[in-house]
Enzyme design. Structure first.
Site, PDB file in Angstrom:
ATOM      1  N   GLY A 155      34.601  47.638  46.035  1.00 40.58           N
ATOM      2  CA  GLY A 155      36.026  47.935  46.020  1.00 40.58           C
ATOM      3  C   GLY A 155      36.833  46.657  45.805  1.00 40.58           C
ATOM      4  CB  CYS A 156      40.249  46.182  44.516  1.00 40.37           C
ATOM      5  SG  CYS A 156      41.016  47.572  45.374  1.00 40.37           S
ATOM      6  CE1 TYR A 157      44.344  45.516  49.412  1.00 36.01           C
ATOM      7  CE2 TYR A 157      43.551  47.770  49.355  1.00 36.01           C
ATOM      8  CZ  TYR A 157      44.590  46.876  49.315  1.00 36.01           C
ATOM      9  OH  TYR A 157      45.876  47.338  49.197  1.00 36.01           O
ATOM     10  CB  THR A 159      36.019  42.188  45.156  1.00 35.18           C
ATOM     11  OG1 THR A 159      35.167  43.261  44.744  1.00 35.18           O
ATOM     12  CG2 THR A 159      35.774  40.980  44.258  1.00 35.18           C
ATOM     13  CB  ALA A 160      40.097  39.982  47.616  1.00 36.68           C
TER      14      ALA A 160
END
Ligand SMILES: NC(=O)C1=CN([C@@H]2O[C@H](COP(=O)(O)OP(=O)(O)OC[C@H]3O[C@@H](n4cnc5c(N)ncnc54)[C@H](OP(=O)(O)O)[C@@H]3O)[C@@H](O)[C@H]2O)C=CC1
Ligand SMILES: CC(=O)N[C@@H](CCC(=O)OP(=O)(O)O)C(=O)O
Length: 346
Positions: A155-157, A159-160
């Site tokens: 997921g995007c969050y 990954t960060a």
């Protein structure tokens, strides 16, 4: 040439993927699909997403779930850029043909079915594929990705957050039994292209959501190996994520040890840019990463109190989805590491 098809190509991440595959020097885009009764059926992708007008001329082909194996015909790799539940319904029929699948949804990011009932609102009916799926955090899981048939792109969050915290966790620099706190803001494209009240222009404000029950909390905790408190926010800008993370360091950790942990984790991994090396005194920002495949990371510690603040920024549609999927495909098929570079090996 690696021959590819994309299911869900009219969506935000699917359109980014189509562009990246089209530009990739060692990939060919064979076909793009939408659902059986899609309002966009038979439209050319460049007509729908006019950034690509005249460049992405493939039509969006309607695909019935029962016919999903058609999307695997004549290709080596199928990208699923569909909702979690749709991916879980489509993936087994693709995988049975022997094709490799990169799934951008959360449908295969856990190794057991329980989180789907609790956090996704549906019961997972392919636990055998949950066991086989490899988590596609490209900088950390390359060995497993290199022989996976099913890759669950993070997921995007997550990954960060994971790219920021894993170097410290793996080097044993986080204080035992403490819980890092992740506050993150995402642009509205994170909610996908379909219209809803949440992503309506007049409704979008800068507000937290999913407090203490967002599905990315267990995803981050599982793949970090530590509990976290995660609070996402919706920002009134189109794309990009900034995560600001506070954590407690183990006793006696030095600035040199922190730098060494990040340098060691990301040496030779050009999709991660370390601000303490490249831009000391500045912090990662949306402007620095929007429309790029990079994750930018910076940190500052108060060594007396033992607190560290880490900033991590990505484009949610690229490093948070489409370009990370391409990184995984590059690893899996032994390709150049486009879009970071057309030449350098990963
Ligand atoms: N947006 C983001 O920042 C990120 C998204 N993700 C994940 O990636 C996936 C895609 O997200 P996003 O691009 O934002 O979503 P969108 O809502 O923008 O796009 C979804 C796509 O799926 C298609 N689709 C829906 N149902 C079916 C079906 N049954 N068969 C084939 N195609 C179908 C839609 O077309 P149509 O409905 O017209 O058929 C559309 O092309 C999701 O799982 C999301 O959670 C992951 C990381 C970041
Ligand atoms: C701003 C916004 O709504 N972001 C989405 C997360 C992005 C995403 O789609 O990630 P997954 O692949 O894990 O679903 C959300 O919070 O649900």
């Amino acid at each position: 040439m690696v021959k590819c098809s994309i299911i869900g190509a009219s969506g935000y991440t699917g359109a980014e993927l189509a562009n990246l595959v089209e530009q990739h020097p060692q990939m060919t885009l064979k076909a793009i699909y939408v659902s059986e009764r899609s309002a966009d059926a038979d439209t050319e992708l460049g007509t729908l997403h006019r950034r690509y007008l005249g460049q992405l001329n493939l039509p969006l082909t309607p695909l019935a779930t029962a016919d999903v194996a058609k999307a695997a015909e004549g290709v080596d790799l199928v990208f699923l850029a569909t909702d979690h539940k749709v991916s879980v319904a489509l993936a087994p029929g693709l995988l049975e043909t022997g094709v490799t699948v990169m799934d951008l949804s959360g449908g295969f990011r856990f190794d057991t079915a329980a989180p789907y009932d609790q956090f996704y609102g549906f019961t997972h009916d392919s636990p055998e594929w949950l066991e086989q799926a490899v988590y596609g955090l490209a900088e950390w899981n390359a060995a497993e990705i290199s022989h996976a048939q099913l890759v669950a792109v993070p997921g995007c969050y997550p990954t960060a957050s994971l790219l920021a915290l894993k170097p410290l966790q793996e080097a044993g620099l986080l204080k035992a039994e403490t819980t890092p706190v992740i506050n993150a803001v995402s642009g509205v494209s994170g909610a996908g292209r379909k219209a809803s009240m949440v992503n309506s222009f007049c409704e979008v404000s800068y507000n937290p959501y999913g407090v203490l029950n967002h599905r990315h909390q267990p995803e981050i905790a599982l793949h970090l190996g530590n509990s976290v408190i995660f609070t996402p926010h919706l920002g009134n800008f189109p794309r990009g994520i900034v995560a600001t993370i506070t954590a407690q360091l183990a006793d006696g950790v030095t600035a040199a040890a922190i730098d060494q942990a990040y340098d060691h984790a990301y040496a030779g991994k050009p999709a991660v840019r370390l601000y303490n090396q490249l831009s000391p005194g500045h912090w990662p920002s949306i402007g620095g990463v929007a429309n790029t495949p990079y994750c930018d990371i910076g940190w500052k510690a108060d060594l007396e109190s033992g607190h560290i603040v880490i900033g991590s920024a990505i484009d949610n549609l690229l490093k948070g989805a489409a370009s990370q999927a391409i990184q995984c495909a590059n690893i899996r098929f032994g390709l150049t590491n486009y879009p970071i570079s057309k030449k350098a090996a990963l």
